[in-house]
Design a protein around this motif. Structure first.
Motif, short mmCIF file in Angstrom:
data_model
loop_
_atom_site.label_atom_id
_atom_site.label_comp_id
_atom_site.label_asym_id
_atom_site.label_seq_id
_atom_site.Cartn_x
_atom_site.Cartn_y
_atom_site.Cartn_z
N SER A 39 16.60 -25.45 -19.53
CA SER A 39 16.29 -24.22 -18.81
C SER A 39 14.78 -23.98 -18.85
O SER A 39 14.31 -23.02 -19.43
CB SER A 39 17.03 -23.05 -19.46
N SER A 40 14.07 -24.89 -18.23
CA SER A 40 12.62 -24.77 -18.22
C SER A 40 12.19 -23.49 -17.52
O SER A 40 12.77 -23.10 -16.52
CB SER A 40 12.03 -25.98 -17.49
N LEU A 41 11.19 -22.83 -18.08
CA LEU A 41 10.68 -21.62 -17.44
C LEU A 41 10.01 -21.98 -16.11
O LEU A 41 9.96 -21.17 -15.20
CB LEU A 41 9.66 -20.93 -18.36
N ASP A 42 9.52 -23.19 -16.04
CA ASP A 42 8.86 -23.64 -14.82
C ASP A 42 9.80 -24.58 -14.07
O ASP A 42 10.01 -25.72 -14.48
CB ASP A 42 7.56 -24.36 -15.19
N PRO A 43 10.39 -24.12 -12.96
CA PRO A 43 11.35 -24.96 -12.25
C PRO A 43 10.71 -26.23 -11.68
O PRO A 43 11.41 -27.19 -11.36
CB PRO A 43 11.86 -24.05 -11.13
N LYS A 44 9.40 -26.24 -11.56
CA LYS A 44 8.72 -27.43 -11.03
C LYS A 44 8.31 -28.40 -12.15
O LYS A 44 7.65 -29.39 -11.90
CB LYS A 44 7.48 -27.01 -10.23
N SER A 45 8.70 -28.07 -13.37
CA SER A 45 8.31 -28.91 -14.50
C SER A 45 8.72 -30.36 -14.27
O SER A 45 9.83 -30.65 -13.84
CB SER A 45 8.97 -28.40 -15.78
N SER A 46 7.82 -31.25 -14.56
CA SER A 46 8.12 -32.67 -14.37
C SER A 46 8.68 -33.29 -15.65
O SER A 46 8.97 -34.47 -15.69
CB SER A 46 6.85 -33.40 -13.94
N ILE A 47 8.81 -32.49 -16.70
CA ILE A 47 9.34 -33.04 -17.95
C ILE A 47 10.86 -33.07 -17.87
O ILE A 47 11.51 -32.04 -17.67
CB ILE A 47 8.87 -32.20 -19.17
N SER A 48 11.40 -34.24 -18.03
CA SER A 48 12.85 -34.45 -17.93
C SER A 48 13.61 -33.63 -18.98
O SER A 48 13.13 -33.47 -20.10
CB SER A 48 13.12 -35.94 -18.12
N SER A 49 14.79 -33.15 -18.59
CA SER A 49 15.63 -32.43 -19.57
C SER A 49 16.34 -33.42 -20.49
O SER A 49 16.93 -33.03 -21.48
CB SER A 49 16.67 -31.58 -18.84
N LEU A 50 16.29 -34.69 -20.15
CA LEU A 50 16.96 -35.78 -20.88
C LEU A 50 18.48 -35.65 -20.80
O LEU A 50 19.20 -36.32 -21.54
CB LEU A 50 16.50 -35.84 -22.35
N LYS A 51 18.94 -34.80 -19.90
CA LYS A 51 20.39 -34.66 -19.73
C LYS A 51 20.89 -35.89 -18.97
O LYS A 51 20.22 -36.39 -18.07
CB LYS A 51 20.65 -33.39 -18.90
N ASN A 52 22.06 -36.37 -19.37
CA ASN A 52 22.67 -37.54 -18.73
C ASN A 52 21.83 -38.81 -18.83
O ASN A 52 21.90 -39.69 -17.98
CB ASN A 52 22.99 -37.26 -17.25
N VAL A 53 21.00 -38.86 -19.85
CA VAL A 53 20.26 -40.09 -20.12
C VAL A 53 20.91 -40.71 -21.36
O VAL A 53 21.17 -40.00 -22.33
CB VAL A 53 18.75 -39.83 -20.36
N SER A 54 21.18 -42.00 -21.31
CA SER A 54 21.89 -42.63 -22.44
C SER A 54 21.00 -42.78 -23.67
O SER A 54 19.76 -42.79 -23.55
CB SER A 54 22.42 -44.00 -22.03
N ALA A 55 21.63 -42.90 -24.82
CA ALA A 55 20.90 -43.09 -26.07
C ALA A 55 20.01 -44.33 -25.98
O ALA A 55 18.86 -44.31 -26.42
CB ALA A 55 21.89 -43.23 -27.23
N GLN A 56 20.56 -45.37 -25.38
CA GLN A 56 19.82 -46.63 -25.24
C GLN A 56 18.55 -46.43 -24.41
O GLN A 56 17.48 -46.92 -24.78
CB GLN A 56 20.75 -47.67 -24.61
N GLN A 57 18.66 -45.68 -23.32
CA GLN A 57 17.49 -45.43 -22.46
C GLN A 57 16.43 -44.59 -23.17
O GLN A 57 15.23 -44.88 -23.08
CB GLN A 57 17.91 -44.70 -21.18
N ILE A 58 16.88 -43.55 -23.88
CA ILE A 58 15.93 -42.68 -24.60
C ILE A 58 15.24 -43.50 -25.69
O ILE A 58 14.01 -43.47 -25.83
CB ILE A 58 16.65 -41.45 -25.23
N ARG A 59 16.05 -44.27 -26.42
CA ARG A 59 15.50 -45.07 -27.52
C ARG A 59 14.46 -46.07 -26.99
O ARG A 59 13.38 -46.22 -27.55
CB ARG A 59 16.64 -45.80 -28.22
#
Ligand code: HEC
Length: 97
Positions: A39-59
């Motif tokens: 729930s970013s205060l800035d809807p245009k934020s380019s920082i990913s919420s990391l939602k639906n990203v797999s553990a392998q991808q994040i790692r």
């Protein structure tokens, strides 16, 4: 003499439990959530919420940041602050949340 040996074993045992202390992935994740929020205060934020990203991808992304294989601004500094095991643990934790 026997008693001294037992004492040595006890001390060595407690030292190794400090070294192998449980990684608190949740505590690390609190830090990540400062920026990677759903729930970013800035809807245009380019920082990913990391939602639906797999553990392998994040790692993999974290290791690439840490070892300067992925050009970025903030994350290389942050990733360098954690061990590979901590990065794996927080990736696993975040992928489940
Ligand atoms: C101070 C803000 C901030 C914090 C704290 C932060 N990040 Fe990031 N993150 C960013 C930014 C900004 C980027 C974009 C890459 C860059 O420029 O560093 C990013 C990129 C990423 C990416 C790549 C996402 C993609 O879509 O490519 C991952 C994965 C990631 N961060 C994970 C984490 C994890 C895990 C933590 C906690 C250990 C964390 N971040 C903490 C700001 C932050």
């Amino acid at each position: 003499m026997k008693r001294i040996c037992y004492a040595t074993v006890l001390v060595a045992g407690s030292l190794s439990s400090i070294v192998h202390a449980e990684i608190d992935a949740r505590a690390i994740a609190f830090n990540c959530r400062n920026c990677h929020t759903e729930s970013s205060l800035d809807p245009k934020s380019s920082i990913s919420s990391l939602k639906n990203v797999s553990a392998q991808q994040i790692r993999q992304a974290l290791l690439d940041f840490k070892y300067d294989r992925k050009p970025a601004t903030l994350m290389p500094r942050l990733a360098k602050g954690y061990s590979d095991e901590e990065l794996a643990a927080v990736a696993e934790y975040l992928s489940r949340k």
